[in-house]
Motif scaffolding. Sequence first.
Motif, PDB file in Angstrom:
ATOM      1  N   ASP A 158     -22.867  29.418  68.920  1.00  0.00           N
ATOM      2  CA  ASP A 158     -21.634  28.674  69.226  1.00  0.00           C
ATOM      3  C   ASP A 158     -21.957  27.340  69.907  1.00  0.00           C
ATOM      4  OD1 ASP A 158     -19.118  27.749  69.805  1.00  0.00           O
ATOM      5  OD2 ASP A 158     -18.366  29.667  70.543  1.00  0.00           O
ATOM      6  N   GLU A 159     -22.085  26.301  69.111  1.00  0.00           N
ATOM      7  CA  GLU A 159     -22.477  24.997  69.638  1.00  0.00           C
ATOM      8  C   GLU A 159     -21.381  24.297  70.423  1.00  0.00           C
ATOM      9  OE1 GLU A 159     -23.989  22.681  66.410  1.00  0.00           O
ATOM     10  OE2 GLU A 159     -25.660  24.056  65.999  1.00  0.00           O
ATOM     11  N   SER A 160     -20.148  24.810  70.371  1.00  0.00           N
ATOM     12  CA  SER A 160     -19.064  24.188  71.133  1.00  0.00           C
ATOM     13  C   SER A 160     -19.078  24.599  72.604  1.00  0.00           C
ATOM     14  CB  SER A 160     -17.704  24.540  70.514  1.00  0.00           C
ATOM     15  OG  SER A 160     -17.490  25.946  70.548  1.00  0.00           O
ATOM     16  N   LEU A 161     -19.829  25.640  72.953  1.00  0.00           N
ATOM     17  CA  LEU A 161     -20.070  26.060  74.344  1.00  0.00           C
ATOM     18  C   LEU A 161     -18.783  26.278  75.151  1.00  0.00           C
ATOM     19  CD1 LEU A 161     -23.042  23.637  75.185  1.00  0.00           C
ATOM     20  CD2 LEU A 161     -23.157  25.989  74.292  1.00  0.00           C
ATOM     21  N   PRO A 162     -17.830  27.041  74.647  1.00  0.00           N
ATOM     22  CA  PRO A 162     -16.562  27.194  75.359  1.00  0.00           C
ATOM     23  C   PRO A 162     -16.688  27.858  76.728  1.00  0.00           C
ATOM     24  CG  PRO A 162     -16.725  28.776  73.552  1.00  0.00           C
ATOM     25  CD  PRO A 162     -17.844  27.805  73.382  1.00  0.00           C
ATOM     26  N   ARG A 163     -17.567  28.854  76.863  1.00  0.00           N
ATOM     27  CA  ARG A 163     -17.720  29.524  78.157  1.00  0.00           C
ATOM     28  C   ARG A 163     -18.391  28.604  79.174  1.00  0.00           C
ATOM     29  NH1 ARG A 163     -18.311  33.024  74.072  1.00  0.00           N
ATOM     30  NH2 ARG A 163     -17.302  35.090  74.132  1.00  0.00           N
ATOM     31  N   HIS A 164     -19.412  27.863  78.742  1.00  0.00           N
ATOM     32  CA  HIS A 164     -20.018  26.866  79.633  1.00  0.00           C
ATOM     33  C   HIS A 164     -18.952  25.909  80.165  1.00  0.00           C
ATOM     34  CE1 HIS A 164     -24.003  27.946  77.889  1.00  0.00           C
ATOM     35  NE2 HIS A 164     -24.510  27.351  78.955  1.00  0.00           N
ATOM     36  N   LYS A 165     -18.134  25.410  79.265  1.00  0.00           N
ATOM     37  CA  LYS A 165     -17.137  24.407  79.656  1.00  0.00           C
ATOM     38  C   LYS A 165     -16.109  24.981  80.619  1.00  0.00           C
ATOM     39  CE  LYS A 165     -17.679  21.789  75.364  1.00  0.00           C
ATOM     40  NZ  LYS A 165     -17.105  21.490  74.023  1.00  0.00           N
ATOM     41  N   LYS A 166     -15.648  26.181  80.339  1.00  0.00           N
ATOM     42  CA  LYS A 166     -14.628  26.789  81.189  1.00  0.00           C
ATOM     43  C   LYS A 166     -15.192  27.120  82.566  1.00  0.00           C
ATOM     44  CE  LYS A 166     -11.008  30.325  81.013  1.00  0.00           C
ATOM     45  NZ  LYS A 166     -10.395  31.399  80.174  1.00  0.00           N
ATOM     46  N   LEU A 167     -16.415  27.639  82.625  1.00  0.00           N
ATOM     47  CA  LEU A 167     -17.025  28.012  83.894  1.00  0.00           C
ATOM     48  C   LEU A 167     -17.325  26.797  84.770  1.00  0.00           C
ATOM     49  CD1 LEU A 167     -18.420  30.153  85.743  1.00  0.00           C
ATOM     50  CD2 LEU A 167     -20.542  29.633  84.495  1.00  0.00           C
ATOM     51  N   LEU A 168     -17.895  25.761  84.181  1.00  0.00           N
ATOM     52  CA  LEU A 168     -18.443  24.644  84.957  1.00  0.00           C
ATOM     53  C   LEU A 168     -17.461  23.506  85.186  1.00  0.00           C
ATOM     54  CD1 LEU A 168     -21.956  24.494  83.241  1.00  0.00           C
ATOM     55  CD2 LEU A 168     -21.381  25.576  85.421  1.00  0.00           C
TER      56      LEU A 168
END
Length: 215
Positions: A158-168
């Motif tokens: 998943d190159e859109s990184l939704p969890r990274h974005k939401k967490l950080l």
Amino acid sequence: MRVVDLTHTICADMPVFPGDDAPQLAQAGSYEMDGYRATMLRMSTHVGTHMDAPAHIFADGTTIDALPASHFVGKAVVVDCRDVCEGGAITMEQVRACGQAVEQADFLLFNSGWDARWGTPEYFGDYPCIDDDVLDFVIEREFKGVGFDVMGIDPIWDESLPRHKKLLAGRDVVNIENLTNLDQCGRGLFDFGCFPLKIENGDGSPCRAIAWIEG
């Protein structure tokens, strides 16, 4: 006191995120020529056991060097999710199984057992990931950080990184990836430290993660 090393060793042939360069370790000084040994090290800030700072995803996010040293130590609890199947979702059921320890923890560390695949092609497979409810819980509880024994908080594809974005987004929290030996930490709270290099304007850093357990 028992100390558990939760860190993979950095070496030239270690697994790296697809598309990243492998670490390069070159001789910079030798006993024969210089009277000492030194090594020139070239690698990504996101190699091996490492942590992501908010600046990894957001241009205005907090950098590694801006976080106080106190952010990298605290109480942790391991969430046992080894019963989650390949490609499955880690849910609040696994988190709640930790009991009251979760409410007292600064770090949630998720043990999927995936670290047993380190050094094999299977490590790059479809590892379990936390679902939205768990991620919302982490954000609402304002943990110092979360940690995983897999390649990332998001699926590797998943190159859109939704969890990274939401967490950080908009908060000082760290995301620790590629942990190991979480099965040795037992149940309940323990002391935890995960120490990055203090890199100027750093988006992340390899780190030494350890647990120390009384008794």
